[in-house]
Every structure is written in structure tokens, then in C-alpha cells.
Scaffold this motif. Structure first.
Motif, PDB file in Angstrom:
ATOM      1  N   GLU A  59      65.480 -39.863 -47.585  1.00  0.00           N
ATOM      2  CA  GLU A  59      64.996 -40.083 -48.954  1.00  0.00           C
ATOM      3  C   GLU A  59      64.806 -38.768 -49.707  1.00  0.00           C
ATOM      4  O   GLU A  59      64.065 -37.888 -49.258  1.00  0.00           O
ATOM      5  CB  GLU A  59      63.677 -40.846 -48.932  1.00  0.00           C
ATOM      6  N   PRO A  60      65.438 -38.641 -50.881  1.00  0.00           N
ATOM      7  CA  PRO A  60      65.169 -37.496 -51.754  1.00  0.00           C
ATOM      8  C   PRO A  60      63.915 -37.738 -52.581  1.00  0.00           C
ATOM      9  O   PRO A  60      63.332 -38.830 -52.557  1.00  0.00           O
ATOM     10  CB  PRO A  60      66.414 -37.447 -52.642  1.00  0.00           C
ATOM     11  N   THR A  63      65.224 -40.836 -57.265  1.00  0.00           N
ATOM     12  CA  THR A  63      66.379 -41.713 -57.072  1.00  0.00           C
ATOM     13  C   THR A  63      66.733 -42.311 -58.423  1.00  0.00           C
ATOM     14  O   THR A  63      66.362 -41.787 -59.471  1.00  0.00           O
ATOM     15  CB  THR A  63      66.095 -42.790 -56.005  1.00  0.00           C
ATOM     16  N   TYR A 119      60.359 -30.698 -47.384  1.00  0.00           N
ATOM     17  CA  TYR A 119      61.371 -30.456 -48.418  1.00  0.00           C
ATOM     18  C   TYR A 119      61.699 -28.970 -48.525  1.00  0.00           C
ATOM     19  O   TYR A 119      62.855 -28.594 -48.737  1.00  0.00           O
ATOM     20  CB  TYR A 119      60.921 -31.017 -49.762  1.00  0.00           C
ATOM     21  N   SER A 197      67.659 -34.791 -49.265  1.00  0.00           N
ATOM     22  CA  SER A 197      66.542 -35.565 -48.718  1.00  0.00           C
ATOM     23  C   SER A 197      65.781 -34.734 -47.691  1.00  0.00           C
ATOM     24  O   SER A 197      66.231 -33.675 -47.262  1.00  0.00           O
ATOM     25  CB  SER A 197      67.070 -36.842 -48.060  1.00  0.00           C
TER      26      SER A 197
END
Length: 594
Positions: A59-60, A63, A119, A197
Motif C-alpha cells: 500500500e502506498p 491511491t 516509508y 508502497s
């Protein structure tokens, strides 16, 4: 397209995180890929199919809204859209709390929460020269202090992941700060790009070079089974945070059925996704006909089996409850020349003439009518319809014209020798070699290319190989020619023009095209506000430059004809996202599923 500041203050997320939910394991979706995957480490893979799987696992920060058109950014693991400071040079992102990675032995039995440092680490991996990431271009030259770390790593052979990078900092457990070297109006698209992500450092260190086979993310699915080049099975992540489907319909009538089927359900609903690698069109068609696949992108070869004379679904399909989703994809298909190749590369007049003659000698209309069965439209410029920078009035100067192609070759000394095939200006034999796949459709394209090139006296041979092997070779500038396609990663023309930007050679610039004129225009465009008149004019100038140089034989944007079985609910092809099954459902009682 909204400006940077409007992104920062835009609509709230449509995905509402609540408690843990388990999807129904009996709900199984069966789909296929026409090309084998290459692996599942986000930093290293660039092909569509591997990234489709990654989209379901990782998951970034941001979205896209599933239904909004044009494509609209929304928060994902971020709590809200980024705060934008310094006129667009600084972004502050706050993470949602209580997001966890899926369980893995690398965590030694501990439940592992997603943090801002994950991140930071993930972004650094793209800058590590050892990873040779095809996506490094999206942050190189943009983040304050990052380039210095890259250069240091090139000298020492080791990237220092402990070093603080001023432009990439976790201010606390849940807060990220990105400081850019200069204003970048497209940076939110980087934050939404699937490869960017979060991955966990423990996982990367635990599996080393085999991390491609051990994708561990925070997303709605986990990799359950992988037989390389044959079968991929995803299962719903049992610890995924409950997320309510709450997207709003647009004016598109299709949306009403999607909303009716999905509103208020949890994401994901489908418990298991079984992906078969089926390279041959006929095999995919037969699998769909036997109800072994739940949807199918219609192969051009079988168009007449589906549509009647009025271009509507034949009764044999409507009686089965099959529906059709139709759209022109935001993509381009093209054939590139290797500008480092001693035969077709370079910027001398005779090499430019050779490439442009090949482009003008290729019968594109035949491709659209015969090979693609009208499931495509001619691409006039490198930016496709539906993407910022596309100009419907633009027309390519390299149209099909075998008469002119022959004259061009004659003028620049490519004379015809024995057998009617042309030689090089120095009299030596000339053979153009194009890389290709091994499927039936590949052979049809090869036949068209040979017929087209025979008509202008060029001998063309073909080098068949596996997609992953060809891709590796092209990153090293080792293929003379190869057909490729690019689907929008984000809805802006820069995403397509970067395929021609010189410094991206070895990453996304597969043709190794390095034009000083093009690069100067590209860099100027990057500094301008999105969708501005000057920037759009530069896109036109860049399009013309690459045409004059003969960088690509630009072909088509493909028409999507998606056949959908009646038990599949909630499908709508997104212009950017590819793992639409995340937002879909399977009706276990409906439609006569076998």
C-alpha cells in the motif's frame, strides 16, 4: 486536473478504516495474465502484471478513487491528503494508526505496525544503486539530500540506510516530511504509485535476494501460492483493517450497477484470487468459454465470436448473462529502436532516415484491422487519450507511406542488392533484428512486420524469447528493436514522456534515446504547473522532436473489451489502478457458475 494546493485540501478519503474483517474464502475469482510475472519486490519490477499483484499486497500513502473520472487522488495509508508548504516544495503526511503488516516469520511472532520509518526505508531502497530500480527516476534529482547519498553509495559500494536525508524524514512514528529540491507539481502521484508502497526492513533483510518471492505488505491480500510463469494465488489478508466500500457514482450509467452491488460492503470481499498465466489467446478464450475464467479481455482473434454485425454482444453471450465493459485504455503500444545499437542507433542523418523509413514502411492500418480486429485506435502522439497533455488535433508526421520510405532509403544510400534487399551505405549487408515473444499474436505481428519491410527492401529477422529475458536485455540497451506498451501510472503526460528522457536510460527509457533537445524540453516542462498552456505546448514539441528523430514506431491505444461473467460484481476498469478485484465481489449463488 487539480493543482497542488487543491490536492492538499481536497475531499476526504472514501475508504473508512474500522475493525478487522475476514473475507469469505469461498468467494474465488479466477482470472488470467497473458504474460508471465517477473517477481514481487516493488523496487525492482516494472511490468504491469507483477505490479497488479503488488497492488493487492502493498500500500502506498495515496491511491485513487475507484469510480471518479478523471482519476482522483485520495488518502490510502495516509490519514488525509498531504499538507503542502513552501509553495509546493514540502509535503507533510500523517499516517493512519493501527495499520499492520501481514504476519510473516521475519517479524518473529510479533504484530508489526506500519510506521513513517517504513516509508523512509522504502523510498531509500529506490535510491540504492544495487537495486537498479526502474522507478528511481521518480525521486532522483527531486528529494533534498538524496542524490548526495546515491553518489556516496556509488563510490563506496554501499548505500547508508542509517544516514539522515534532509528531504526524507520521519518526524515521529506517524508523520513523514518530504522536502523537494524544487517545486514538483506531480509529487502526489509518486506518493500514489504502487511501487512506492511500504515494505518492512526486517522482511528485506530476512529474505535477501529472494525477497521477490516473499512479498509482505499491509494490503488486503497475501501471496499464498506462486508457481513461476504458471500460477499465482492470492488470499485475503485475515488481519486487514476493515474498510467500507463507499464510492460515489459518476454520470456514467455503468456506475449505478457497481454502487448497487458494492455499497456498504467490506474491502476485500473476495477471499481468493487465482491467476493463471495463459499466454496463448486461444487458450484464454477456451478457458473463458468453459467458465474457467470469470472475466476476459477479449483477444482480437475472437472478436467475431462475440459481436454481431451491429457490434453488439451475440445472444449466446447475453443469454449466459455475460456483460461487456468497453473503453479506450490510457496506454500506447509502440516499437522502439535502440539508440546505442551500431546499426539503427545514433543521430546521423542516414540513421535517422533509416528509422523513419522503417516507421513509414510499417502498415499500421493493417495492424488495427487485421491483427487487432479494430480493437485499437491509432496513436498520434506519445500521450494517450484521457491523460493530461493529450491533444486530439495533433497528427504524427510519420504516417504510413511506403513510397516515401523507399525514396528516403534510396536517397541516403541504402541501395537494393541481390534478392531485392537493401545494403548499408558502405555496401555491407543489412539485417534488422527485432525481439519478439513466442505466442500466436506475436507471430501475427512478425508476419506483418516482415511483409511491411519486404515492401521497402529491408530484411527483418526476429529474435524470440521470454518476456522477462527480453526486458532484462532491453534495460542493458542490448536489443535492436522491440515492441512495447505503456499504461498510465498516473494521469499526466509526464508519465509517458519520461519513457524518452535520456537520464532514464536503463530504467524506463528502453530505447536508450538520449536527445539533448528533448531532455531540455522535458526538464522545462517538469518545472511548470500541471495542465498549463506552456507545459502542454512543450508536450507537443517533445512529441515532434521524438518523431523527427525516429525514436519510436508509434502504434495504437488499445480498446478494452472486457467480458464479465454474471457472478462477478462491482467491476469497472480504472485508468490507473489494475487490481480492481480489491473493490469487487463474487456472488456465490448467481449466474450458473460451474
Amino acid at each position: 486536473m487539480p493543482t497542488l494546493i487543491r490536492w492538499a485540501s481536497g475531499a476526504a478519503a472514501l475508504l473508512i478504516a474500522v475493525s478487522v474483517f475476514a473475507a469469505d474464502p469461498a468467494k474465488i475469482l479466477r482470472i488470467s495474465f497473458p504474460v508471465a510475472e517477473t517477481g514481487f519486490d516493488p523496487v525492482r519490477v516494472s511490468d504491469l502484471y507483477s505490479n497488479t499483484v503488488n497492488e493487492a499486497i502493498f500500500e502506498p500513502l495515496l491511491t485513487y478513487d475507484y469510480l471518479a473520472r478523471p482519476a482522483k487522488l485520495v488518502p490510502h495509508t495516509a490519514e488525509s491528503m498531504p499538507e503542502v508548504l513552501d509553495g509546493g516544495r514540502t509535503y507533510i503526511v500523517h499516517l493512519k494508526r493501527g495499520i499492520y503488516f501481514s504476519a510473516d516469520p521475519a517479524f518473529k511472532g510479533q504484530r508489526r505496525e506500519l510506521t513513517a520509518e517504513d516509508y523512509v526505508y522504502s523510498f531509500k531502497r529506490f535510491a540504492d544503486p544495487k537495486n537498479r530500480s526502474p522507478w528511481a527516476f521518480m525521486i532522483e534529482g527531486h528529494i533534498d539530500g538524496l542524490d548526495e547519498q546515491i553518489e556516496a553509495a556509488k563510490k563506496t559500494g554501499t548505500f547508508d540506510y542509517r544516514a539522515t536525508i534532509p528531504g526524507l524524514v520521519a518526524l515521529d512514528k506517524y508523520t513523514l516530511r518530504f522536502k523537494l529540491k524544487e517545486v514538483d507539481y506531480l509529487f502526489p502521484y509518486t506518493l500514489a504509485h504502487v511501487p512506492y508502497s511500504a515494505v518492512a526492513r526486517e522482511v528485506v533483510e530476512a529474505y535477501g535476494d529472494d525477497v521477490q518471492a516473499h512479498p509482505v505488505g499491509t494490503g488486503p491480500y497475501i501471496l499464498k501460492e506462486w508457481r513461476r510463469g504458471a500460477r499465482i494465488v492470492l488470499e485475503a489478508n485475515p488481519n486487514y483493517r476493515k474498510t467500507v466500500w463507499d464510492f460515489q457514482a459518476t454520470s456514467d450509467p455503468w456506475d449505478r450497477g457497481v454502487v448497487s452491488a458494492m455499497k456498504g460492503k467490506s474491502i476485500p470481499e473476495i477471499g481468493r484470487v487465482e491467476i493463471s498465466i495463459i499466454e496463448e489467446d486461444q487458450s484464454r478464450w477456451l478457458a473463458f468459454s468453459r467458465k474457467e475464467l470469470d472475466w476476459l479481455g477479449l483477444p482480437a482473434t475472437f472478436r467475431q465470436e462475440v459481436f454481431d454485425a451491429e457490434n453488439k454482444l451475440k445472444p449466446q453471450w447475453t443469454e449466459q448473462g455475460v456483460t461487456l465493459f468497453k473503453a479506450i485504455d490510457p496506454d500506447i503500444a509502440y516499437t522502439f529502436f535502440n539508440f546505442r545499437d551500431p546499426l539503427v542507433g545514433g543521430f546521423t542523418r542516414e540513421k535517422i532516415a533509416l528509422r523513419r523509413a522503417i516507421i513509414m514502411g510499417y502498415d499500421l492500418d493493417q495492424e488495427i484491422r487485421v491483427v487487432r480486429k479494430h480493437q485499437a485506435v491509432q496513436a498520434q502522439m506519445p500521450i494517450p487519450y484521457g491523460v493530461v497533455g493529450f491533444n486530439p488535433a495533433y497528427r504524427s508526421i510519420n504516417q504510413y507511406d511506403p513510397v516515401l520510405a523507399n525514396k528516403l532509403l534510396d536517397y541516403f544510400g541504402y541501395k537494393k542488392g541481390p534478392g531485392g534487399y537493401r545494403t548499408l551505405p558502405d555496401g555491407k549487408p543489412m539485417v534488422i533484428r527485432q525481439a519478439t515473444g513466442t505466442s500466436t499474436i506475436d507471430r501475427e505481428f512478425n508476419e506483418l512486420w516482415k511483409k511491411s519491410m519486404d515492401a521497402i527492401g529491408i530484411r527483418m529477422e526476429f529474435q524470440p524469447g521470454k518476456f522477462a529475458d527480453q526486458l532484462k536485455a532491453t534495460k542493458a540497451c542490448q536489443l535492436m528493436m522491440w515492441g512495447a506498451a505503456w499504461t498510465a501510472d498516473y494521469p499526466d503526460g509526464e508519465n509517458f514522456m519520461q519513457l524518452l528522457y535520456g537520464p532514464n536510460t536503463g530504467q524506463s527509457n528502453n530505447g536508450c534515446y538520449e536527445s539533448k533537445a528533448f531532455d531540455a524540453m522535458y526538464e522545462k516542462a517538469r518545472a511548470l504547473p500541471a495542465d498549463s498552456a506552456e507545459r502542454n505546448r512543450l508536450f507537443l514539441d517533445m512529441s515532434r522532436q521524438m518523431e523527427v528523430d525516429g525514436a519510436w514506431s508509434l502504434h495504437v491505444s488499445r480498446e478494452r473489451n472486457q467480458l464479465i461473467r454474471p457472478w462477478v460484481k462491482g467491476y469497472k476498469k480504472h485508468p490507473i489502478l489494475n487490481a480492481e478485484f480489491i473493490y469487487m465481489d463474487v456472488d456465490l449463488a448467481g449466474g450458473g457458475r460451474s
